[in-house]
Design an enzyme around this catalytic site. Structure first.
Site, PDB file in Angstrom:
ATOM      1  N   ASP A  24       0.849  -1.192   0.000  1.00  0.00           N
ATOM      2  CA  ASP A  24       0.000   0.000   0.000  1.00  0.00           C
ATOM      3  C   ASP A  24       0.888   1.247   0.000  1.00  0.00           C
ATOM      4  O   ASP A  24       1.641   1.466   0.947  1.00  0.00           O
ATOM      5  CB  ASP A  24      -0.878  -0.047   1.263  1.00  0.00           C
ATOM      6  CG  ASP A  24      -1.717   1.198   1.431  1.00  0.00           C
ATOM      7  OD1 ASP A  24      -1.914   1.925   0.444  1.00  0.00           O
ATOM      8  OD2 ASP A  24      -2.182   1.433   2.571  1.00  0.00           O
ATOM      9  N   ASN A  26      -0.241   4.571  -0.391  1.00  0.00           N
ATOM     10  CA  ASN A  26      -0.834   5.843   0.054  1.00  0.00           C
ATOM     11  C   ASN A  26      -1.595   5.706   1.372  1.00  0.00           C
ATOM     12  O   ASN A  26      -2.419   6.537   1.727  1.00  0.00           O
ATOM     13  CB  ASN A  26      -1.744   6.418  -1.036  1.00  0.00           C
ATOM     14  CG  ASN A  26      -2.894   5.462  -1.363  1.00  0.00           C
ATOM     15  OD1 ASN A  26      -2.870   4.296  -0.953  1.00  0.00           O
ATOM     16  ND2 ASN A  26      -3.887   5.949  -2.068  1.00  0.00           N
ATOM     17  N   ASP A  28      -4.038   3.801   2.634  1.00  0.00           N
ATOM     18  CA  ASP A  28      -5.483   3.634   2.805  1.00  0.00           C
ATOM     19  C   ASP A  28      -5.791   2.167   3.120  1.00  0.00           C
ATOM     20  O   ASP A  28      -6.950   1.760   3.150  1.00  0.00           O
ATOM     21  CB  ASP A  28      -6.249   4.112   1.563  1.00  0.00           C
ATOM     22  CG  ASP A  28      -5.896   3.306   0.308  1.00  0.00           C
ATOM     23  OD1 ASP A  28      -5.012   2.419   0.387  1.00  0.00           O
ATOM     24  OD2 ASP A  28      -6.503   3.567  -0.751  1.00  0.00           O
ATOM     25  N   ASP A  32      -1.625  -1.170  -4.008  1.00  0.00           N
ATOM     26  CA  ASP A  32      -1.895  -0.389  -5.223  1.00  0.00           C
ATOM     27  C   ASP A  32      -0.719  -0.419  -6.182  1.00  0.00           C
ATOM     28  O   ASP A  32       0.348  -0.950  -5.864  1.00  0.00           O
ATOM     29  CB  ASP A  32      -2.260   1.053  -4.833  1.00  0.00           C
ATOM     30  CG  ASP A  32      -1.284   1.600  -3.803  1.00  0.00           C
ATOM     31  OD1 ASP A  32      -0.077   1.574  -4.089  1.00  0.00           O
ATOM     32  OD2 ASP A  32      -1.726   2.015  -2.702  1.00  0.00           O
ATOM     33  N   ASP A 101      -3.626  -9.409 -15.899  1.00  0.00           N
ATOM     34  CA  ASP A 101      -4.724 -10.366 -15.891  1.00  0.00           C
ATOM     35  C   ASP A 101      -5.812  -9.849 -16.824  1.00  0.00           C
ATOM     36  O   ASP A 101      -6.212  -8.694 -16.730  1.00  0.00           O
ATOM     37  CB  ASP A 101      -5.290 -10.468 -14.467  1.00  0.00           C
ATOM     38  CG  ASP A 101      -5.454 -11.894 -14.022  1.00  0.00           C
ATOM     39  OD1 ASP A 101      -6.118 -12.658 -14.732  1.00  0.00           O
ATOM     40  OD2 ASP A 101      -4.926 -12.237 -12.944  1.00  0.00           O
ATOM     41  N   ASP A 206      -7.519 -15.056 -17.889  1.00  0.00           N
ATOM     42  CA  ASP A 206      -8.273 -15.606 -16.765  1.00  0.00           C
ATOM     43  C   ASP A 206      -9.399 -16.530 -17.231  1.00  0.00           C
ATOM     44  O   ASP A 206     -10.143 -16.183 -18.146  1.00  0.00           O
ATOM     45  CB  ASP A 206      -8.880 -14.430 -15.978  1.00  0.00           C
ATOM     46  CG  ASP A 206      -9.657 -14.892 -14.763  1.00  0.00           C
ATOM     47  OD1 ASP A 206      -9.035 -15.493 -13.879  1.00  0.00           O
ATOM     48  OD2 ASP A 206     -10.886 -14.673 -14.710  1.00  0.00           O
ATOM     49  N   GLU A 263      -5.319 -19.630 -18.169  1.00  0.00           N
ATOM     50  CA  GLU A 263      -5.649 -20.421 -16.987  1.00  0.00           C
ATOM     51  C   GLU A 263      -6.628 -21.500 -17.429  1.00  0.00           C
ATOM     52  O   GLU A 263      -7.742 -21.212 -17.848  1.00  0.00           O
ATOM     53  CB  GLU A 263      -6.296 -19.546 -15.918  1.00  0.00           C
ATOM     54  CG  GLU A 263      -6.591 -20.333 -14.659  1.00  0.00           C
ATOM     55  CD  GLU A 263      -7.712 -19.749 -13.828  1.00  0.00           C
ATOM     56  OE1 GLU A 263      -7.805 -20.066 -12.642  1.00  0.00           O
ATOM     57  OE2 GLU A 263      -8.523 -18.967 -14.383  1.00  0.00           O
ATOM     58  N   HIS A 339      -3.093 -17.191  -6.426  1.00  0.00           N
ATOM     59  CA  HIS A 339      -3.973 -16.536  -5.454  1.00  0.00           C
ATOM     60  C   HIS A 339      -5.255 -17.336  -5.202  1.00  0.00           C
ATOM     61  O   HIS A 339      -6.120 -16.866  -4.479  1.00  0.00           O
ATOM     62  CB  HIS A 339      -4.325 -15.139  -5.967  1.00  0.00           C
ATOM     63  CG  HIS A 339      -5.106 -15.205  -7.247  1.00  0.00           C
ATOM     64  ND1 HIS A 339      -4.521 -15.525  -8.459  1.00  0.00           N
ATOM     65  CD2 HIS A 339      -6.416 -15.059  -7.504  1.00  0.00           C
ATOM     66  CE1 HIS A 339      -5.447 -15.558  -9.388  1.00  0.00           C
ATOM     67  NE2 HIS A 339      -6.617 -15.278  -8.837  1.00  0.00           N
ATOM     68  N   ASP A 340      -5.400 -18.497  -5.810  1.00  0.00           N
ATOM     69  CA  ASP A 340      -6.590 -19.329  -5.595  1.00  0.00           C
ATOM     70  C   ASP A 340      -6.275 -20.585  -4.785  1.00  0.00           C
ATOM     71  O   ASP A 340      -7.127 -21.472  -4.670  1.00  0.00           O
ATOM     72  CB  ASP A 340      -7.179 -19.784  -6.941  1.00  0.00           C
ATOM     73  CG  ASP A 340      -7.696 -18.620  -7.774  1.00  0.00           C
ATOM     74  OD1 ASP A 340      -8.156 -17.625  -7.183  1.00  0.00           O
ATOM     75  OD2 ASP A 340      -7.649 -18.706  -9.011  1.00  0.00           O
TER      76      ASP A 340
HETATM   77  C1  GLC Z   1      -9.879 -17.382 -12.042  1.00  0.00           C
HETATM   78  C2  GLC Z   1      -9.185 -16.532 -11.017  1.00  0.00           C
HETATM   79  C3  GLC Z   1     -10.024 -16.472  -9.783  1.00  0.00           C
HETATM   80  C4  GLC Z   1     -11.348 -15.864 -10.129  1.00  0.00           C
HETATM   81  C5  GLC Z   1     -12.004 -16.591 -11.304  1.00  0.00           C
HETATM   82  C6  GLC Z   1     -13.101 -15.766 -11.899  1.00  0.00           C
HETATM   83  O1  GLC Z   1      -9.992 -18.700 -11.631  1.00  0.00           O
HETATM   84  O2  GLC Z   1      -7.893 -17.014 -10.783  1.00  0.00           O
HETATM   85  O3  GLC Z   1      -9.414 -15.786  -8.742  1.00  0.00           O
HETATM   86  O4  GLC Z   1     -12.194 -15.924  -9.020  1.00  0.00           O
HETATM   87  O5  GLC Z   1     -11.108 -16.853 -12.354  1.00  0.00           O
HETATM   88  O6  GLC Z   1     -12.593 -14.710 -12.630  1.00  0.00           O
HETATM   89 CA    CA Z   2      -3.451   2.144  -1.307  1.00  0.00          CA
END
Ligand code: GLC
Ligand code: CA
Length: 569
Positions: A24, A26, A28, A32, A101, A206, A263, A339-340
């Protein structure tokens, strides 16, 4: 293009940034774009050459940005378009490429197209989404099909206004785009061009596996007790999507020197991966699959005290299948998590022995064939979060499942939380631990999401100060991958597993002009292996100071991971 043709993205070291939790700038409480700029030197020093930035587009944040309401605007929480331009410029000056993405499968329900689409059946945007009539069964209106959504419940949502259902394989605020409509395809191509012309180096596409749809809507016959069938084949990897991608490549991708990584979930096979990213026929540069994510018991555990057990034989089979299945036919990425997924350290590692198990996992994966993608925090061994109540979670998919399983089906709340904690996507989305100060060096104010309780031990500052850390081990791996003596072997060389039946040790050879052998002990005990036919020239990397070079009777200590330059006898 030939498989062996040199390309920057084949030699790249990727790093995924989950923007909201990275840094972060700034104060908040939300990560970012300028926060990334502050950390470019850190990334460069790690050896990274390619950034993948998760969605930053304008969004109501139902799914933290994967629900886009305007593809041409940066969400004010993340910065401005100028911040993005500056980030691209600075990254390029430092020799880092930037891919973003690209959310193709759906938009937000607050996107102008959907606002129009839902107004009436003859609205010009009606066909931008997938609308269908429900069915009347026993006097009750039900969904057009019995297909499940990835985020729980049906993949259809009823809309009163026009008395039809729209398809949404994720959340109800994420209606699926209708790629069969040429106008949609052209509009998405225009979006891609906009960002490419701004100077980005490509896309992570994605949920690309789902953009092709079946024309015929019929129930899945899958045998399962669930009301809605998790039969992902109903909307994954269907042949028609390869035509859409081909058109996309012809009109857009082929005009730029870029890379694209798709993906590909829904149970794709290596031969499907080749259809996506094949040297000859592919439209994308490479595709992510998830097969290596399931080789342990975390998906079955129900109590936080239960032990996580790795099924190495299975993991080795998966690696073999994909490495050999794609080599020479398509390029591929290699990654442990994104991140999943839950955190690697809590999944295949051992949080009680972070350095040894974390460095072992690095060596196990990143000497393999393919373009590495690290996920933020992996390089410092970040761990899962100890979730206690539903209020601790942010992920819309957990909230949806909670509604269904606990609120509607009256399953025990504790049982639900215990189980989902092992695998929840929120584990990977906690704040990045930069240092041991109050907010982990992420921000000066309380962050939007959790900080892991072990952050005073597990953080970047400490990893940089320690003589031995996962981070320093990762640096050495990437240095070797880029070393011109080893690059031809480590980037383009063949892959071959040995000791296939050994349940504790993973060993593989990479071979081109040189032969490189990596042997790793996946467990917290000593073990012996017998390797004939190779003579050690030197140790290229080990997570111990005094690893043995006697391959014919090789003793490996807890999580010992050694990479040798060898010669054949
Ligand atoms: C992909 C992303 C996931 C998202 C999903 C819908 O699997 O990695 O985080 O929730 O697509 O866009
Ligand atoms: Ca921020």
């Amino acid at each position: 293009m030939s498989f062996y043709e040199k390309k920057w993205w084949k030699e790249a070291i990727g790093y995924e940034i989950y923007l909201k939790s990275f840094k972060d700038s700034n104060n908040d409480g939300i990560g970012d774009l300028n926060g990334i700029r502050e950390k470019l030197d850190y990334l460069k020093d790690l050896g990274v050459t390619l950034l993948w930035i998760c969605p930053f587009y304008k969004s109501p944040m139902d799914d933290n940005g994967y629900d886009v309401s305007d593809y041409f605007t940066v969400d004010p929480a993340f910065g401005t378009l100028d911040d993005m331009k500056n980030l691209i410029k600075e990254a390029h000056q430092k020799g880092l490429k930037v891919i973003i993405d690209f959310v193709l499968n759906q938009t937000s329900d607050e996107h102008q197209w959907f606002i129009e689409s839902r107004k009436s059946k003859n609205n010009p945007y009606r066909d931008y989404y997938i609308w269908a009539d429900g069915r009347v069964v026993d006097g009750k209106l039900i969904e057009p099909t019995n297909w499940a959504s990835f985020f729980g419940g049906s993949c259809w949502e009823y809309d009163k206004q026009t008395e039809q259902f729209y398809m949404k394989i994720f959340s109800k605020k994420m209606p699926d785009l209708n790629w069969a409509n040429k106008e949609v395809r052209l509009a998405m191509q225009e979006t891609a061009r906009f960002w490419l012309d701004l100077g980005i180096d490509g896309f992570r596409a994605d949920a690309v596996a789902h953009i092709g749809r079946r024309k015929r809507l019929s129930d899945s016959t899958m045998k399962s007790t669930e009301k809605y069938k998790p039969d992902w084949r109903m909307f994954s990897n269907l042949p028609v999507l390869f035509d859409y991608l081909k058109e996309f490549k012809e009109n857009v991708f082929s005009k730029y020197d870029i890379m694209t990584v798709g993906e590909v979930g829904g149970g794709a096979t290596p031969s499907e991966a080749i259809r996506y990213a094949g040297v000859k026929e592919g439209s994308l540069s490479m595709v992510f699959n998830f097969d290596h994510c399931w080789s342990n018991n975390v998906w079955q555990l129900t109590d936080p005290h239960q032990e996580v057990k790795v099924d190495l034989i299975n993991l080795k089979k998966v690696f073999d299948k994909w490495q050999r299945g794609q080599y020479e036919k398509a390029w591929a990425p290699i990654y442990w998590l994104n991140h999943d997924q839950p955190r690697l350290m809590s999944h295949y590692g051992n949080p009680k022995k972070p350095y040894l198990s974390g460095s072992m996992l690095g060596s196990a994966l990143y000497f393999m064939w393919g373009t590495p993608f690290i996920y933020q925090g992996e390089e410092i061994g970040m761990t899962n979060y100890p979730f206690k109540t539903i209020a601790d979670f942010n992920d819309i998919s957990v909230k949806n499942l909670y509604q269904i399983e606990v609120v509607q089906n009256k399953r025990s709340q504790t049982e639900f939380i215990n189980k989902i904690s092992f695998t929840s996507r929120d584990n990977a989305r906690t704040i990045m631990n930069w240092d041991d100060s109050k907010y982990a060096g992420f921000s000066n104010v309380e962050p939007w999401f959790k900080i892991t309780p072990d952050y005073r031990e597990v953080n970047v500052k400490k990893a940089l100060e320690s003589e031995k850390s996962i981070l320093k081990h990762y640096r050495k791996i990437f240095r070797l991958r880029k070393d011109k003596n080893y690059l031809p072997t480590l980037v383009y060389g063949t892959y071959k597993q040995i000791l296939k039946q050994n349940p504790h040790v993973y060993a593989y050879l990479r071979e081109a002009d040189k032969t490189i052998l990596t042997v790793v002990n996946f467990f917290d005990f000593e073990t012996l292996v017998y390797l004939r036919g190779y003579r050690v020239v030197k140790i290229l990397l080990s997570n111990y100071d005094d690893s043995s070079t006697v391959l014919t009777k090789l003793k490996l200590r807890s999580y010992e991971a050694v990479t040798y330059l060898v010669e054949k006898r």
